[in-house]
Motif scaffolding. Structure first.
Motif, PDB file in Angstrom:
ATOM      1  N   LYS A   1       0.861  -1.180   0.000  1.00 42.88           N
ATOM      2  CA  LYS A   1       0.000   0.000   0.000  1.00 42.88           C
ATOM      3  C   LYS A   1       0.896   1.227   0.000  1.00 42.88           C
ATOM      4  O   LYS A   1       2.063   1.156   0.391  1.00 42.88           O
TER       5      LYS A   1
ATOM      6  N   SER B   1       2.462   4.343   1.399  1.00 44.47           N
ATOM      7  CA  SER B   1       2.691   4.699   2.792  1.00 44.47           C
ATOM      8  C   SER B   1       4.066   5.312   2.952  1.00 44.47           C
ATOM      9  O   SER B   1       4.955   5.087   2.133  1.00 44.47           O
TER      10      SER B   1
ATOM     11  N   TYR C   1       4.981  -2.913   2.687  1.00 43.87           N
ATOM     12  CA  TYR C   1       4.486  -4.283   2.565  1.00 43.87           C
ATOM     13  C   TYR C   1       3.365  -4.498   3.574  1.00 43.87           C
ATOM     14  O   TYR C   1       3.425  -4.010   4.700  1.00 43.87           O
ATOM     15  N   VAL C   2       2.377  -5.275   3.161  1.00 49.60           N
ATOM     16  CA  VAL C   2       1.271  -5.624   4.049  1.00 49.60           C
ATOM     17  C   VAL C   2       1.141  -7.147   4.035  1.00 49.60           C
ATOM     18  O   VAL C   2       0.966  -7.750   2.971  1.00 49.60           O
TER      19      VAL C   2
ATOM     20  N   ASP D   1      -1.157 -10.076   5.665  1.00 46.45           N
ATOM     21  CA  ASP D   1      -2.403 -10.361   6.379  1.00 46.45           C
ATOM     22  C   ASP D   1      -2.614 -11.861   6.457  1.00 46.45           C
ATOM     23  O   ASP D   1      -2.289 -12.588   5.507  1.00 46.45           O
TER      24      ASP D   1
ATOM     25  N   SER E   1       9.054   2.171   4.730  1.00 48.62           N
ATOM     26  CA  SER E   1       8.579   2.259   3.356  1.00 48.62           C
ATOM     27  C   SER E   1       9.745   2.208   2.364  1.00 48.62           C
ATOM     28  O   SER E   1      10.908   2.362   2.732  1.00 48.62           O
TER      29      SER E   1
END
Length: 119
Positions: A41, A43, A50-51, A53, A115
């Motif tokens: 995303k 940022s 990195y995300v 989940d 980031s």
């Protein structure tokens, strides 16, 4: 002479054995989660973050990679251009343990390491 073709979707992201074991442990602790999903995303001061989940299922256009029995990696198709070629590792540095993203596309990183930017 033969011609080899390269499919960036086939091996978009690789995961080290230590990262696979880390993901296994994380999934055991989250009963509703069935897979690990990677996306990025916008940022921070340099552009992307990195995300990771833990999800019960992926989205319709996610790329699916079976890492080990009970561990599936889902990669957000919209993030593919940014993460293609990335290796995910789980490292111990002193008393800290964390995921590391070795991304050949990353060119700049912010000072705090949150980031990154790509060309």
């Amino acid at each position: 002479m033969t011609v080899e073709s390269f499919d960036p979707v086939q091996q978009a992201v690789s995961v080290t054995p230590t990262a696979v074991e880390h993901f296994k442990r994380q999934l055991v602790g989250h009963k509703e989660a069935r897979a690990v999903r990677l996306s990025v995303k916008q940022s921070g001061c340099t552009g992307f973050m990195y995300v990771i989940d833990l999800v019960p299922e992926g989205q319709a256009d996610d790329l699916h990679y079976a890492l080990a029995e009970g561990v599936e990696l889902l990669v957000d198709k919209d993030s593919l251009a940014v993460v293609s070629g990335t290796q995910i590792d789980f490292v111990t540095e002193g008393v800290n343990r964390q995921l590391k993203f070795l991304n050949p596309n990353a060119r700049d990183y912010c000072g705090c390491g949150e980031s990154f930017n790509v060309n």
